[in-house]
Design a protein around this motif. Structure first.
Motif, PDB file in Angstrom:
ATOM      1  N   ASN A 287       0.860  -1.177   0.000  1.00  0.00           N
ATOM      2  CA  ASN A 287       0.000   0.000   0.000  1.00  0.00           C
ATOM      3  C   ASN A 287       0.898   1.230   0.000  1.00  0.00           C
ATOM      4  O   ASN A 287       1.593   1.509   0.984  1.00  0.00           O
ATOM      5  N   LYS A 288       0.894   1.961  -1.097  1.00  0.00           N
ATOM      6  CA  LYS A 288       1.845   3.032  -1.304  1.00  0.00           C
ATOM      7  C   LYS A 288       1.628   4.220  -0.368  1.00  0.00           C
ATOM      8  O   LYS A 288       2.535   5.021  -0.155  1.00  0.00           O
ATOM      9  N   ALA A 289       0.439   4.337   0.198  1.00  0.00           N
ATOM     10  CA  ALA A 289       0.179   5.433   1.128  1.00  0.00           C
ATOM     11  C   ALA A 289       1.020   5.287   2.391  1.00  0.00           C
ATOM     12  O   ALA A 289       1.349   6.284   3.047  1.00  0.00           O
ATOM     13  N   PHE A 290       1.373   4.056   2.748  1.00  0.00           N
ATOM     14  CA  PHE A 290       2.189   3.807   3.932  1.00  0.00           C
ATOM     15  C   PHE A 290       3.655   3.576   3.594  1.00  0.00           C
ATOM     16  O   PHE A 290       4.532   3.939   4.379  1.00  0.00           O
ATOM     17  N   SER A 291       3.923   2.958   2.453  1.00  0.00           N
ATOM     18  CA  SER A 291       5.286   2.494   2.177  1.00  0.00           C
ATOM     19  C   SER A 291       6.118   3.456   1.343  1.00  0.00           C
ATOM     20  O   SER A 291       7.338   3.540   1.523  1.00  0.00           O
ATOM     21  N   VAL A 293       7.727   6.878  -0.083  1.00  0.00           N
ATOM     22  CA  VAL A 293       8.059   8.222   0.385  1.00  0.00           C
ATOM     23  C   VAL A 293       8.346   9.115  -0.819  1.00  0.00           C
ATOM     24  O   VAL A 293       8.770   8.646  -1.872  1.00  0.00           O
ATOM     25  N   PHE A 294       8.112  10.402  -0.637  1.00  0.00           N
ATOM     26  CA  PHE A 294       8.301  11.361  -1.723  1.00  0.00           C
ATOM     27  C   PHE A 294       8.533  12.739  -1.123  1.00  0.00           C
ATOM     28  O   PHE A 294       8.191  12.997   0.036  1.00  0.00           O
ATOM     29  N   GLU A 295       9.122  13.599  -1.900  1.00  0.00           N
ATOM     30  CA  GLU A 295       9.290  14.982  -1.460  1.00  0.00           C
ATOM     31  C   GLU A 295       7.928  15.679  -1.557  1.00  0.00           C
ATOM     32  O   GLU A 295       7.310  15.661  -2.632  1.00  0.00           O
ATOM     33  N   PRO A 296       7.441  16.283  -0.483  1.00  0.00           N
ATOM     34  CA  PRO A 296       6.084  16.835  -0.502  1.00  0.00           C
ATOM     35  C   PRO A 296       5.927  18.076  -1.351  1.00  0.00           C
ATOM     36  O   PRO A 296       4.817  18.403  -1.786  1.00  0.00           O
ATOM     37  N   GLY A 297       7.016  18.803  -1.578  1.00  0.00           N
ATOM     38  CA  GLY A 297       6.878  20.025  -2.350  1.00  0.00           C
ATOM     39  C   GLY A 297       6.065  21.073  -1.584  1.00  0.00           C
ATOM     40  O   GLY A 297       6.130  21.159  -0.350  1.00  0.00           O
ATOM     41  N   GLY A 414      14.144  18.136  -0.160  1.00  0.00           N
ATOM     42  CA  GLY A 414      15.218  17.754   0.735  1.00  0.00           C
ATOM     43  C   GLY A 414      14.711  16.997   1.947  1.00  0.00           C
ATOM     44  O   GLY A 414      15.489  16.621   2.827  1.00  0.00           O
ATOM     45  N   ILE A 415      13.400  16.768   2.004  1.00  0.00           N
ATOM     46  CA  ILE A 415      12.786  15.911   3.021  1.00  0.00           C
ATOM     47  C   ILE A 415      11.821  14.974   2.297  1.00  0.00           C
ATOM     48  O   ILE A 415      11.429  15.232   1.149  1.00  0.00           O
ATOM     49  N   SER A 416      11.444  13.882   2.950  1.00  0.00           N
ATOM     50  CA  SER A 416      10.515  12.935   2.330  1.00  0.00           C
ATOM     51  C   SER A 416       9.442  12.537   3.329  1.00  0.00           C
ATOM     52  O   SER A 416       9.710  12.403   4.525  1.00  0.00           O
ATOM     53  N   VAL A 417       8.227  12.323   2.819  1.00  0.00           N
ATOM     54  CA  VAL A 417       7.094  11.949   3.664  1.00  0.00           C
ATOM     55  C   VAL A 417       6.304  10.843   2.981  1.00  0.00           C
ATOM     56  O   VAL A 417       6.472  10.567   1.803  1.00  0.00           O
ATOM     57  N   THR A 418       5.415  10.221   3.740  1.00  0.00           N
ATOM     58  CA  THR A 418       4.422   9.309   3.172  1.00  0.00           C
ATOM     59  C   THR A 418       3.119  10.069   2.993  1.00  0.00           C
ATOM     60  O   THR A 418       2.939  11.161   3.551  1.00  0.00           O
ATOM     61  N   ALA A 419       2.204   9.486   2.234  1.00  0.00           N
ATOM     62  CA  ALA A 419       0.900  10.128   2.041  1.00  0.00           C
ATOM     63  C   ALA A 419       0.151  10.250   3.366  1.00  0.00           C
ATOM     64  O   ALA A 419      -0.572  11.222   3.596  1.00  0.00           O
ATOM     65  N   ILE A 420       0.320   9.269   4.251  1.00  0.00           N
ATOM     66  CA  ILE A 420      -0.325   9.316   5.563  1.00  0.00           C
ATOM     67  C   ILE A 420       0.202  10.491   6.371  1.00  0.00           C
ATOM     68  O   ILE A 420      -0.561  11.233   7.009  1.00  0.00           O
ATOM     69  N   GLN A 421       1.523  10.685   6.359  1.00  0.00           N
ATOM     70  CA  GLN A 421       2.112  11.813   7.081  1.00  0.00           C
ATOM     71  C   GLN A 421       1.642  13.142   6.501  1.00  0.00           C
ATOM     72  O   GLN A 421       1.314  14.080   7.248  1.00  0.00           O
ATOM     73  N   ALA A 422       1.600  13.225   5.174  1.00  0.00           N
ATOM     74  CA  ALA A 422       1.190  14.470   4.523  1.00  0.00           C
ATOM     75  C   ALA A 422      -0.249  14.824   4.881  1.00  0.00           C
ATOM     76  O   ALA A 422      -0.572  15.986   5.158  1.00  0.00           O
ATOM     77  N   VAL A 532      -8.797  15.285   2.711  1.00  0.00           N
ATOM     78  CA  VAL A 532      -8.540  14.437   1.541  1.00  0.00           C
ATOM     79  C   VAL A 532      -7.163  14.794   0.986  1.00  0.00           C
ATOM     80  O   VAL A 532      -6.888  15.960   0.696  1.00  0.00           O
ATOM     81  N   ALA A 533      -6.315  13.779   0.856  1.00  0.00           N
ATOM     82  CA  ALA A 533      -4.985  13.969   0.277  1.00  0.00           C
ATOM     83  C   ALA A 533      -4.877  13.149  -1.003  1.00  0.00           C
ATOM     84  O   ALA A 533      -5.145  11.948  -0.990  1.00  0.00           O
ATOM     85  N   VAL A 534      -4.482  13.809  -2.089  1.00  0.00           N
ATOM     86  CA  VAL A 534      -4.328  13.134  -3.378  1.00  0.00           C
ATOM     87  C   VAL A 534      -2.876  13.285  -3.830  1.00  0.00           C
ATOM     88  O   VAL A 534      -2.377  14.410  -3.964  1.00  0.00           O
ATOM     89  N   ILE A 535      -2.204  12.166  -4.044  1.00  0.00           N
ATOM     90  CA  ILE A 535      -0.807  12.163  -4.481  1.00  0.00           C
ATOM     91  C   ILE A 535      -0.707  11.368  -5.779  1.00  0.00           C
ATOM     92  O   ILE A 535      -1.156  10.222  -5.838  1.00  0.00           O
ATOM     93  N   VAL A 536      -0.122  11.953  -6.808  1.00  0.00           N
ATOM     94  CA  VAL A 536       0.053  11.269  -8.093  1.00  0.00           C
ATOM     95  C   VAL A 536       1.524  11.340  -8.485  1.00  0.00           C
ATOM     96  O   VAL A 536       2.105  12.428  -8.550  1.00  0.00           O
ATOM     97  N   GLN A 537       2.124  10.172  -8.722  1.00  0.00           N
ATOM     98  CA  GLN A 537       3.552  10.093  -9.025  1.00  0.00           C
ATOM     99  C   GLN A 537       3.799   9.973 -10.529  1.00  0.00           C
ATOM    100  O   GLN A 537       3.213   9.150 -11.204  1.00  0.00           O
ATOM    101  N   LYS A 538       4.685  10.827 -11.017  1.00  0.00           N
ATOM    102  CA  LYS A 538       5.176  10.821 -12.398  1.00  0.00           C
ATOM    103  C   LYS A 538       4.061  10.924 -13.453  1.00  0.00           C
ATOM    104  O   LYS A 538       3.989  10.110 -14.377  1.00  0.00           O
TER     105      LYS A 538
END
Length: 601
Positions: A287-291, A293-297, A414-422, A532-538
């Motif tokens: 489950n990518k929301a937990f596992s 990580v990405f730079e939140p911007g 320069g920092i990374s978070v999960t979707a849950i943290q964001a 509601v948090a929406v994260i889309v990669q690439k």
């Protein structure tokens, strides 16, 4: 005759001695040995507990599966009224048996004829027969077609399929949980197998009236999640559609109760089919929301703003002079687009999502102070849900920040978070500055119906209610015509939110490749209840957060407000000054601009 008499007496004496030994001296041992050869044990499988959504929808359950076998040497007597096989009737008998079994086993008649013919005393016909189907097979009375009680097992089923697979997880063929909620609460779900011991004859049937004993199985407990099944279904489908439209790599949608921290939906894409994909090469089972990580911007900018407001180094109306370029250390920073020098307030800086303006705000704080607030918002540590494979993200110590990193951290690089943290960061602001740890398991139910509620999540104050209120008002400016995400507006509701567009670091290629587009917000802005948090990669170009993730936020949030029956408050948003007159800005002694920064505290 004498010799024969002596020999006979000798033999009979030996037999007599053996009888005395067996029936007298060693009676107990011999009886025990005989009993051990007759006694057999059958394991009674324990049913694994169900996983339920908050509304009672079954997300995972267990069903019994029987193993049906055949003794090929006696099937040929079916319907012949004979005790032995007759070459003249055997073929017809096997054919009739196959025709009766075919629809029940789901196997072609021709294939069954082959399986029923031969000299094997034990051959498995099917390992996936329900108890109801077995009862129908037993009524046929086909000689040699038996149920192997020793192989009775339970099998896991997932009625919601791919919709909840990435969250719920899966169980392997041997009953071992492989991830997700299945692994997270395995101790509750796992039951204790029972055992039946009985004596059997040479043909394997139980001996009537013989000694037997049964230790009943203890089924696992049912676990109810905080997840709303309707929201999970809708979010999963909305996310999948948008990822396909933008040709993105992956994405997540997290829906959270703004007050309790309960996770109402955790959608992850790509997902998998728990019935067919487990074990396949390339299957994405996490489950990518937990596992992931990405730079939140830019979604991280609200932490920088909140820290500065809480430390009283700025106010929402503090003027900020934003040039087209800002030299810092060994780099020259810019915003997402070229522009002449702008004169905005701190509120306008956030609404326009200016990197340069955010750097200037951050420079009113010590790096250690900014790091402390990031930690208070939940960065750098796991959420507390206890989900398997959850990442803590990456928040380096401020003492290790390079010169340029002191600037980039302020706007989410320069920092990374999960979707849950964001999502949790925005929950903190929506909840008046109080962070409530995310919560996924609501209750556990015993076999006797006793329900044990799980403890409410721990909470901690991160910023004051005043600071949270100011940031919330500033976030409303983001979805205004002057902000970066007008696409996220919902008619009738006040929305607070923030876009994010950051560089995506791809582990497979070992460098930055593509973008992370996001939008995180809550509603109603003046009485927050849902985040509601929406994260889309690439995603492919255009890859900006407002364009890519904003429409998904609007779609999912609109459905959530309807599903949860949350009405508009009817209150109008307060006006915040986003732009200021250049002369007034420069005349303000608190103005933030390059070269005249407020001292760090």
């Amino acid at each position: 005759m004498r010799a024969l008499t002596v020999a006979t007496i000798f033999v009979l004496s030996v037999f007599g001695a053996q009888l005395v030994r067996i029936q007298g001296l060693d009676a107990s041992a011999v009886a025990a040995e005989a009993e051990s050869k007759r006694v057999t044990a059958q394991i009674i499988p324990a049913m694994r507990g169900q996983i339920l959504a908050a509304d009672g929808t079954v997300l995972a359950s267990s069903v019994v599966r029987e193993v049906v076998t055949v003794d090929q040497t006696v099937v040929c007597t079916y319907g012949t009224k004979k005790n032995t096989c007759d070459p003249t009737t055997s073929a017809d008998a096997v054919q009739r048996a196959a025709e009766q079994l075919a629809p029940l086993l789901g196997t072609p008649v021709s294939e069954l004829v082959t399986q029923l013919t031969g000299t094997s005393r034990y051959r498995v016909l099917s390992r996936d027969v329900t108890p109801l189907t077995w009862n129908k097979i037993a009524k046929l009375g086909i000689p040699g077609v038996l149920r192997d009680r020793r192989e009775t097992r339970s099998e896991r089923t997932y009625p919601q399929g791919t919709t909840t697979a990435a969250l719920v997880g899966y169980v392997t063929d041997d009953g071992t949980p492989g991830g997700g909620v299945e692994l997270m609460v395995d101790k509750d779900l796992e039951g204790t197998p029972g055992k039946t011991t009985y004596e059997q004859g040479r043909d394997g049937t139980a001996i009537p009236a013989a000694a037997s004993s049964t230790t009943p199985a203890v089924d696992g407990r049912d676990v109810t999640l905080t997840v709303n099944s309707s929201l999970q279904w809708y979010a999963q489908n909305a996310l999948a559609q948008r990822i396909k439209e933008t040709k993105a790599k992956a994405g997540t949608v997290v829906i959270m109760d703004a007050r309790s921290g309960d996770l109402l939906s955790v959608a992850s894409y790509p997902t998998f089919d728990p019935d067919t994909d487990v074990g396949k090469k390339g299957a994405q089972l996490d489950n990518k929301a937990f596992s992931d990580v990405f730079e939140p911007g830019s979604t991280a900018k609200i932490m920088t703003m909140a820290a500065a407001l809480e430390e009283k180094t700025v106010t929402p109306s503090t003027p900020v002079v934003i040039p087209n370029r800002l030299p810092r250390y060994d780099r020259s920073f810019k915003d997402s687009h070229e522009h002449p020098t702008q004169y905005r307030t701190v509120a306008g800086t956030l609404a326009e999502s200016s990197n340069i303006g955010t750097i200037l705000v951050s420079e009113t704080l010590k790096s250690s102070t900014l790091e402390r607030y990031f930690h208070k918002f939940g960065l750098g540590s796991r959420s507390g849900v206890g989900y398997p494979g959850e990442s803590a993200g990456l928040l380096p110590k401020s003492s290790t920040w390079s010169g340029s990193q002191r600037a980039t951290v302020a706007f989410g690089q320069g920092i990374s978070v999960t979707a849950i943290q964001a999502a949790s960061v925005f929950q903190t602001i929506a909840n008046g500055g109080v962070r409530v740890a995310p919560r996924l398991v609501d209750s556990v139910r015993e076999a006797d119906g006793t329900v044990t509620e799980m403890p409410k999540s721990a909470s901690s104050r991160v910023v004051s209610e005043q600071t949270a209120g100011d940031v919330s008002k500033m976030l409303e400016g983001v979805v205004s015509p002057d902000g970066t995400a007008e696409e996220a507006t919902i008619p009738g509701y006040r929305i607070a939110g923030k876009t994010g567009t950051a560089e995506f670091y791809d582990d497979k290629v070992g460098k930055y490749s593509g973008k992370t587009a996001s939008f995180i917000g809550y509603a109603p802005a003046d009485d927050p209840q849902v985040v509601v948090a929406v994260i889309v990669q690439k995603p492919t170009y255009p890859f900006f957060g407002g364009y890519v993730a904003g429409p998904v936020f609007k779609d999912v949030m609109t459905y959530a407000l309807q599903e949860l029956k949350i009405p508009p408050t009817g209150k109008k948003a307060q006006h915040l000054t986003l732009q200021v007159d250049p002369e007034e800005a420069l005349a303000d002694p608190d103005v933030l601009r390059d070269g005249t920064k407020q001292p760090r505290r």
